[in-house]
Design a protein around this motif. Structure first.
Motif, short mmCIF file in Angstrom:
data_model
loop_
_atom_site.label_atom_id
_atom_site.label_comp_id
_atom_site.label_asym_id
_atom_site.label_seq_id
_atom_site.Cartn_x
_atom_site.Cartn_y
_atom_site.Cartn_z
N ALA A 52 5.96 0.59 -2.22
CA ALA A 52 5.14 0.39 -1.10
C ALA A 52 5.38 -0.93 -0.60
CB ALA A 52 3.67 0.71 -1.70
N GLU A 53 5.28 -2.06 -1.54
CA GLU A 53 5.49 -3.43 -0.92
C GLU A 53 6.80 -3.27 -0.20
OE1 GLU A 53 4.14 -6.96 -0.32
OE2 GLU A 53 3.16 -5.76 -1.76
N ARG A 54 7.81 -3.03 -0.52
CA ARG A 54 8.82 -2.74 0.26
C ARG A 54 8.71 -2.41 1.75
NH1 ARG A 54 12.33 -1.12 -3.43
NH2 ARG A 54 11.93 0.84 -2.73
N ASN A 55 8.20 -1.13 1.67
CA ASN A 55 7.70 -0.49 3.02
C ASN A 55 6.78 -1.42 3.81
OD1 ASN A 55 7.84 1.65 4.81
ND2 ASN A 55 5.76 2.18 4.17
N SER A 56 5.87 -2.20 3.31
CA SER A 56 4.95 -3.04 3.82
C SER A 56 5.87 -4.31 4.46
CB SER A 56 3.80 -3.51 3.01
OG SER A 56 3.21 -2.65 2.67
N GLN A 114 3.05 6.46 3.99
CA GLN A 114 3.90 5.47 4.31
C GLN A 114 3.72 5.29 6.03
OE1 GLN A 114 7.75 6.05 3.35
NE2 GLN A 114 7.70 5.34 1.37
N THR A 115 3.60 3.98 6.24
CA THR A 115 3.44 3.66 7.92
C THR A 115 5.01 3.96 8.59
OG1 THR A 115 1.90 2.07 7.32
CG2 THR A 115 2.81 1.99 9.56
N THR A 135 -7.07 5.07 2.95
CA THR A 135 -6.09 5.34 2.24
C THR A 135 -5.17 4.50 1.70
OG1 THR A 135 -4.96 4.65 4.61
CG2 THR A 135 -5.74 7.23 4.41
N ALA A 136 -6.03 3.26 1.49
CA ALA A 136 -5.14 2.06 0.80
C ALA A 136 -4.64 2.69 -0.60
CB ALA A 136 -6.17 1.12 0.36
#
Length: 172
Positions: free
Chosen positions: A129-133, A44-45, A34-35
């Motif tokens: 996505a980076e902010r979410n990570s 999103q996680t 899923t990457a």
């Protein structure tokens, strides 16, 4: 056209890999598949409630400071964070070769699926996505700090494990 086929395959395999499984290899395999969806911020996680609460104030005095109350809160954090440093390591029956082959296979799959998205780093920044990570990583860190704090409170109150750290015996 080839990238569309790979993307379709990723979607199909990710649906299969997203079923609940406690197996570490299955989770790593699912994350590898899923990457590209994570890179595009389509998947999103989710941050569990225990980690969101810990993030607000990891050093908050526990509502229930009894040994049972501490054990309950620590166990809830263990569920989302995994084993703590004082948990004994369980040796797996698999040989080192078999574990290495599986690890390398998952790593190769992850690299392949990450290559599907061109300019991956820029896409992750633009899609959010980076902010979410970073938010997920910060919540995991806060959860670890909260668990350590609660175990310290439990140790000061002379509680037994899991409300306090287990004594670790060093191997010689």
């Amino acid at each position: 056209m080839k990238k569309l086929g790979v993307f379709t395959l990723v979607l199909l395999v990710s649906a299969c890999a997203s079923q609940s499984s406690k197996d570490d290899t299955s989770q790593k395999l699912g994350a590898a598949v899923t990457a590209p969806l994570n890179d595009l911020n389509l998947v999103q996680t989710a941050i569990p409630a225990q980690l969101r609460a810990a993030q607000k104030n990891p050093y908050a005095v526990p509502v229930d400071a009894s040994c049972a109350g501490l054990a309950k809160e620590i166990s809830a954090l263990d569920e989302v964070l995994g084993a703590d440093l004082d948990t004994p390591i369980v040796e797996k029956d698999e040989s080192l070769i078999a574990r290495n082959i599986m690890s390398e296979s998952v790593s190769a799959l992850r690299k392949t699926t990450e290559a599907v998205v061109p300019y991956r780093n820029w896409i992750r920044k633009l899609s959010g996505a980076e902010r979410n990570s970073r938010a997920v990583a910060a919540s995991i860190s806060a959860g670890g700090i909260r668990r350590a704090y609660l175990k310290g409170v439990g140790q000061a109150s002379k509680c037994q494990s899991p409300a306090a750290p287990k004594a670790i015996v060093a191997k010689q």
